[in-house]
Scaffold this motif. Structure first.
Motif, PDB file in Angstrom:
ATOM      1  N   ASP A 257       4.625  -0.922   4.276  1.00  0.00           N
ATOM      2  CA  ASP A 257       3.580  -0.870   3.310  1.00  0.00           C
ATOM      3  C   ASP A 257       3.711   0.707   2.807  1.00  0.00           C
ATOM      4  O   ASP A 257       3.088   1.471   3.748  1.00  0.00           O
ATOM      5  N   PRO A 258       3.878   1.007   1.498  1.00  0.00           N
ATOM      6  CA  PRO A 258       3.971   2.452   1.240  1.00  0.00           C
ATOM      7  C   PRO A 258       2.829   2.969   1.412  1.00  0.00           C
ATOM      8  O   PRO A 258       2.696   4.356   1.365  1.00  0.00           O
ATOM      9  N   LYS A 259       1.591   2.352   1.284  1.00  0.00           N
ATOM     10  CA  LYS A 259       0.201   3.083   1.382  1.00  0.00           C
ATOM     11  C   LYS A 259       0.102   3.878   2.803  1.00  0.00           C
ATOM     12  O   LYS A 259      -0.694   4.721   3.108  1.00  0.00           O
ATOM     13  N   ARG A 260       0.982   3.217   3.878  1.00  0.00           N
ATOM     14  CA  ARG A 260       0.794   3.589   5.226  1.00  0.00           C
ATOM     15  C   ARG A 260       1.980   4.827   5.651  1.00  0.00           C
ATOM     16  O   ARG A 260       1.804   5.155   6.915  1.00  0.00           O
ATOM     17  N   LEU A 261       2.652   5.134   4.714  1.00  0.00           N
ATOM     18  CA  LEU A 261       3.926   6.008   5.314  1.00  0.00           C
ATOM     19  C   LEU A 261       3.480   7.320   4.436  1.00  0.00           C
ATOM     20  O   LEU A 261       3.747   7.462   3.411  1.00  0.00           O
TER      21      LEU A 261
ATOM     22  N   CYS B  71      -2.749  16.540  -0.223  1.00  0.00           N
ATOM     23  CA  CYS B  71      -1.466  16.316  -0.776  1.00  0.00           C
ATOM     24  C   CYS B  71      -0.612  15.732   0.243  1.00  0.00           C
ATOM     25  O   CYS B  71      -0.614  16.019   1.417  1.00  0.00           O
ATOM     26  N   SER B  72       0.384  14.920  -0.075  1.00  0.00           N
ATOM     27  CA  SER B  72       1.227  14.325   0.946  1.00  0.00           C
ATOM     28  C   SER B  72       2.578  13.750   0.091  1.00  0.00           C
ATOM     29  O   SER B  72       2.375  13.442  -1.048  1.00  0.00           O
ATOM     30  N   TYR B  73       3.481  13.794   0.862  1.00  0.00           N
ATOM     31  CA  TYR B  73       4.892  12.988   0.150  1.00  0.00           C
ATOM     32  C   TYR B  73       4.726  11.747   0.508  1.00  0.00           C
ATOM     33  O   TYR B  73       5.040  11.194   1.663  1.00  0.00           O
ATOM     34  N   VAL B  74       4.766  11.071  -0.491  1.00  0.00           N
ATOM     35  CA  VAL B  74       4.598   9.414  -0.584  1.00  0.00           C
ATOM     36  C   VAL B  74       5.497   8.698  -1.371  1.00  0.00           C
ATOM     37  O   VAL B  74       5.938   9.253  -2.336  1.00  0.00           O
ATOM     38  N   ALA B  75       5.634   7.608  -1.348  1.00  0.00           N
ATOM     39  CA  ALA B  75       6.055   6.682  -2.378  1.00  0.00           C
ATOM     40  C   ALA B  75       5.182   6.778  -3.655  1.00  0.00           C
ATOM     41  O   ALA B  75       4.059   6.615  -3.529  1.00  0.00           O
ATOM     42  N   SER B  76       6.111   6.948  -5.043  1.00  0.00           N
ATOM     43  CA  SER B  76       5.032   7.499  -5.925  1.00  0.00           C
ATOM     44  C   SER B  76       5.807   7.182  -7.265  1.00  0.00           C
ATOM     45  O   SER B  76       7.053   6.873  -7.360  1.00  0.00           O
ATOM     46  N   GLN B  77       5.148   6.777  -8.288  1.00  0.00           N
ATOM     47  CA  GLN B  77       5.342   6.769  -9.648  1.00  0.00           C
ATOM     48  C   GLN B  77       4.726   7.829 -10.555  1.00  0.00           C
ATOM     49  O   GLN B  77       5.004   7.651 -11.820  1.00  0.00           O
TER      50      GLN B  77
END
Ligand SMILES: NC(=O)c1ccc[n+]([C@@H]2O[C@H](COP(=O)([O-])OP(=O)(O)OC[C@H]3O[C@@H](n4cnc5c(N)ncnc54)[C@H](O)[C@@H]3O)[C@@H](O)[C@H]2O)c1
Ligand SMILES: O=C(O)C[C@H](O)C(=O)O
Length: 373
Positions: A188-192, A301-307
């Motif tokens: 779940d990209p929202k949780r990483l 700010c955080s490094y996350v799965a992003s578009q």
């Protein structure tokens, strides 16, 4: 009656003793003889309802002060400290603090699953740090394997937990964690979330110094990634609004991008940033927990799965909530100095079977900074 009282007293003593001992009891034979001493029975009176947090790598340079700070966080009711070495000592020490969280220690791979079961938030500072002359990518071979194993445990034991990845290189360990979760069917990209808060903490400090402001009153968004020139402070978006000379912009950008190297060199072989990192990680974890609690307006700010760019993972401002990353905020207007060049795309890669883009670098042609570290 007297016998009952003695029984109750013995149980209380056993419960107290269990604080000091990780489970299961392979290295503590006395725990095998007395099942009551299992850590799972242990619960301090007065412990507030709250979140369950695990720190993986809790005996390390970051892990220990981070454990201390999380033990002080009133949102934490249970704190699990896992490491492959020294977990019992750190657990015993931290557990004496008279704050609400109950602390349990877990030592070595056989105890990983117990450490993770039921956790709401898992923070991962496990892994080797840099020495002078190394880049963060030089840590990849060792730390990728460590993060992979730990994430396999998370996928199995607490697949709904929010995961904060600190281990370097963050630009690669976060994609690796994603691949592990995908393989397990729990992604779940929202949780990483990759922890880049130290870049923001440094930016706030250095900008505060240049402007003569209290650094607590300064907020600098830092986007991109967590290595050398991929760390991009948006000095055009500093709050409170201010302007800098180009000399100041060059100095601040370079100082923020090289903050990690500054500490590595000052420590001269004894590791990298630990205390400021523990502070930053505790700040970020607290924001995640407040989000989980349902507080409104939590932005970090955080490094996350992003578009927000063409890169699959990217650090930018995110809004945190009950399910983790609830919104990735737009980058906002970037000035010429801050704009990304096409060169970043060319430099992304190479691709590996796991972890996708291990060496993501986004570079501005005008950057005067040295090779990413
Ligand atoms: N994201 C950031 O901003 C940031 C900042 C500073 C450091 N770091 C990174 O954090 C990591 C840790 O740094 P440190 O200074 O605490 O290092 P450290 O060597 O002091 O501590 C690392 C700990 O991890 C433990 N460990 C190793 N393998 C493990 C495993 N398989 N399971 C559980 N624990 C394991 C070690 O026993 C040790 O206690 C490094 O990779 C460093 O580069 C990241
Ligand atoms: O620089 C390092 O190796 C550690 C960390 O990433 C930092 O920014 O301090």
């Amino acid at each position: 009656m007297e016998q009952q009282q003695q029984g109750a007293a013995a149980r209380r003593m056993a419960t107290l003793a269990s604080h000091l001992r990780p489970q299961p009891a392979s290295s503590h034979p006395q725990m095998e003889e007395v099942p009551l001493l299992m850590g799972s029975n242990c619960r301090a009176k007065g412990a507030a309802p709250g979140f369950k947090v695990a720190i993986l790598g809790a005996a390390g340079g970051i892990g220990q002060p981070l454990a201390l700070l999380m033990k002080m966080n009133p949102l934490v009711s249970v704190l699990h400290l896992y490491d492959v070495v020294n977990a019992p000592g750190v657990t015993a020490d931290i557990s004496h603090m008279n704050t609400g969280a109950v602390v349990r220690g877990f030592l070595g791979q056989p105890q990983l699953e117990n450490a993770l079961t039921g956790m709401d938030l898992v923070i991962i500072p496990a892994g080797v740090p840099r020495k002078p002359g190394m880049t963060r990518d030089d840590l990849f071979n060792i730390n990728a394997g460590i993060v992979r194993t730990l994430c396999e445990g998370i996928a199995k034991c607490c697949p709904k937990a929010i995961v904060n990845v600190i281990s370097n290189p963050v630009n690669s360990t976060v994609p690796i964690a994603a691949e592990v979760f995908k393989k397990a069917g729990t992604y779940d990209p929202k949780r990483l979330l990759g922890v880049t808060t130290l870049d923001v903490v440094r930016a706030n400090t250095f900008v505060g110094e240049v402007l003569g402001l209290d650094p607590r009153e300064v907020n600098v968004p830092v986007i991109g990634g967590h290595a050398g020139v991929t760390i991009l402070p948006l000095l055009s978006q500093v709050n409170p609004a201010c302007s800098f000379t180009s000399e100041e912009v060059n100095y601040l950008t370079s100082r923020i991008q090289n903050g990690g190297t500054e500490v590595v060199e000052a420590k001269a072989g004894a590791g990298s940033a630990t205390l400021s990192m523990a502070y930053a990680a505790a700040k970020f974890a607290d924001a995640c927990l407040r989000g989980l609690r349902g507080d409104a307006g939590i932005v970090e700010c955080s490094y996350v799965a992003s578009q927000v760019t063409e890169l699959p993972f990217f650090a930018s401002k995110v809004r945190l909530g009950r399910s983790g990353v609830e919104e990735i905020l737009p980058l906002g207007p970037l000035n010429e100095f801050e704009s990304w060049s096409g060169e970043g795309k060319e430099r992304a890669g190479p691709e590996y079977p796991e972890g996708r883009l291990f060496h993501q670098q986004v570079r501005r042609p005008s950057s005067k900074c040295p090779t990413p570290t």
